[in-house]
Design an enzyme around this catalytic site. Structure first.
Site, PDB file in Angstrom:
ATOM      1  N   LEU A 154      80.835  33.441  11.885  1.00  0.00           N
ATOM      2  CA  LEU A 154      80.889  32.086  12.421  1.00  0.00           C
ATOM      3  C   LEU A 154      81.941  31.256  11.673  1.00  0.00           C
ATOM      4  O   LEU A 154      81.647  30.227  11.078  1.00  0.00           O
ATOM      5  CB  LEU A 154      79.518  31.418  12.339  1.00  0.00           C
ATOM      6  N   GLY A 155      83.194  31.740  11.737  1.00  0.00           N
ATOM      7  CA  GLY A 155      84.316  30.962  11.233  1.00  0.00           C
ATOM      8  C   GLY A 155      84.832  30.061  12.337  1.00  0.00           C
ATOM      9  O   GLY A 155      84.106  29.710  13.269  1.00  0.00           O
ATOM     10  N   ILE A 157      86.949  30.654  14.786  1.00  0.00           N
ATOM     11  CA  ILE A 157      86.920  31.285  16.100  1.00  0.00           C
ATOM     12  C   ILE A 157      85.480  31.435  16.581  1.00  0.00           C
ATOM     13  O   ILE A 157      85.160  31.147  17.741  1.00  0.00           O
ATOM     14  CB  ILE A 157      87.643  32.643  16.082  1.00  0.00           C
ATOM     15  N   ARG A 234      88.181  42.985  15.095  1.00  0.00           N
ATOM     16  CA  ARG A 234      89.008  44.140  14.759  1.00  0.00           C
ATOM     17  C   ARG A 234      88.282  45.387  15.232  1.00  0.00           C
ATOM     18  O   ARG A 234      87.056  45.463  15.210  1.00  0.00           O
ATOM     19  CB  ARG A 234      89.242  44.231  13.250  1.00  0.00           C
ATOM     20  N   ASP A 258      88.627  43.861  23.252  1.00  0.00           N
ATOM     21  CA  ASP A 258      90.038  43.497  23.129  1.00  0.00           C
ATOM     22  C   ASP A 258      90.722  44.272  22.011  1.00  0.00           C
ATOM     23  O   ASP A 258      91.945  44.240  21.893  1.00  0.00           O
ATOM     24  CB  ASP A 258      90.154  41.989  22.857  1.00  0.00           C
ATOM     25  N   GLU A 263      94.411  51.538  17.785  1.00  0.00           N
ATOM     26  CA  GLU A 263      95.301  50.955  18.807  1.00  0.00           C
ATOM     27  C   GLU A 263      96.717  51.533  18.706  1.00  0.00           C
ATOM     28  O   GLU A 263      97.206  51.768  17.613  1.00  0.00           O
ATOM     29  CB  GLU A 263      95.359  49.435  18.615  1.00  0.00           C
ATOM     30  N   HIS A 281      94.447  44.025  23.305  1.00  0.00           N
ATOM     31  CA  HIS A 281      94.570  43.150  22.128  1.00  0.00           C
ATOM     32  C   HIS A 281      95.395  41.904  22.455  1.00  0.00           C
ATOM     33  O   HIS A 281      96.473  41.676  21.906  1.00  0.00           O
ATOM     34  CB  HIS A 281      95.190  43.889  20.942  1.00  0.00           C
ATOM     35  N   GLY A 283      94.032  38.638  22.434  1.00  0.00           N
ATOM     36  CA  GLY A 283      93.265  37.458  22.066  1.00  0.00           C
ATOM     37  C   GLY A 283      94.096  36.206  21.901  1.00  0.00           C
ATOM     38  O   GLY A 283      93.698  35.117  22.322  1.00  0.00           O
TER      39      GLY A 283
END
Length: 315
Positions: A154-155, A157, A234, A258, A263, A281, A283
């Site tokens: 819960l930062g 973002i 991630r 995402d 990747e 990816h 975002g």
């Protein structure tokens, strides 16, 4: 005064090729056939590294540049940069927080809605002319039924995602390294405990050793056959093999992803699943946000060479 020499590790960063040469001499390592030979020939003059969240900077490269003074990362995540080696050598690292918060949160919500409502499968259903022959299967509501959303990390973002999901009437719960008394959401000390309580997990935590595979088989089993996983964090945060197995065995209902562990490689099994939505990816991948990220990164680089305080140094 001579321009400082900057080693660019990542290609396709907006503005870099146009504006950095105004005050720096660029060396694009990604264009070199023999990268080791290039480093050996130019190591004395390199004063800065420009890299990205997915390319990073390894310890051996950092150690090989005796006059390296700063590492600037295009992105928030710095788990691909050896921060320990940088700290040992007294080299500051900057990233680009804040400017990508809103678009990344939008991406999480897009994945959540698209996954729950089977949007991609519905699109394929219409395009394949199946609508005249069959009814499309029922999906899962975000707004009806008192859904609970579990946010891991819960930062900035995570909070932006929570704000968006709350607008749909869902209850927010969260997990992180510490409880945050300033937020009105229920806290859970472990991801497994959170998963037992919620209908879907939204992953917005940093990558790195502390969060490696924190979404594993026990967590997926706790989430259960009606639960969904949404990952804009991630790929390393999720045990991808266990996630695939849980989807194959229908131990969870679906996933919106995402990011991936290797990747751009994506597990083959996921490609044919109608209950999975896959993004490449993206975002923060809007013109506006990527331009702001590049601007912030360049402002940090310029501040360093002008002898001014860095704007967003990683602590």
């Amino acid at each position: 005064m001579a321009k400082p020499d900057v080693l660019v590790l990542a290609k396709n960063i907006p503005l870099i090729l146009d504006e950095l040469p105004q005050f720096c001499t660029l060396h694009k390592l990604y264009e070199e056939t023999d990268k080791d030979a290039f480093i050996a020939a130019n190591k004395e003059k390199i004063q800065a590294i420009v890299t990205s969240y997915n390319v990073g900077a390894k310890a051996d490269l950092i150690s090989s540049l005796p006059n390296l003074k700063i590492i600037c990362c295009f992105g928030v995540g710095v788990d691909a940069i050896d921060l320990g080696k940088a700290k040992e050598l007294g080299i500051p690292v900057t990233n680009t927080p804040g400017v990508l918060t809103e678009d990344t949160a939008d991406t999480a919500l897009a994945l959540l809605l698209t996954t729950l409502r089977k949007a991609c499968a519905a699109d394929r259903f219409v395009r394949s002319k199946s609508w005249s022959k069959n009814d499309f299967p029922l999906a899962t509501s975000l707004s009806v039924g008192g859904k609970k959303a579990g946010i891991v990390g819960l930062g900035d973002i995570g909070k932006a995602v929570a704000k968006r999901i709350e607008a749909f009437g869902s209850t927010i719960c969260y997990q992180g390294p510490r409880e945050k008394p300033e937020v009105p959401y229920k806290y859970f000390p472990t991801v497994e405990a959170l998963a037992k309580e919620v209908d879907f997990l939204v992953l917005t935590c940093p990558g790195g050793a502390a969060t490696f595979h924190i979404v594993n088989r026990p967590v997926l089993d706790a989430l259960g056959p009606n639960g969904f996983v949404i990952n804009v964090a991630r790929g390393s945060v999720v045990d991808e093999k266990e996630l695939v197995q849980a989807l194959v065995e229908k131990r969870i209902a679906g996933a919106g992803l995402d990011v991936f562990e290797s990747e751009p490689k994506v597990p083959e099994e996921l490609l044919s699943m109608d209950n999975v939505v896959l993004f490449p990816h993206i975002g923060s991948a809007t013109i506006e946000t990527r331009s702001n990220m590049a601007r912030l990164m360049m402002d940090n680089l310029r501040a360093h060479f002008d002898g001014k305080p860095l704007l967003t140094q990683v602590q």
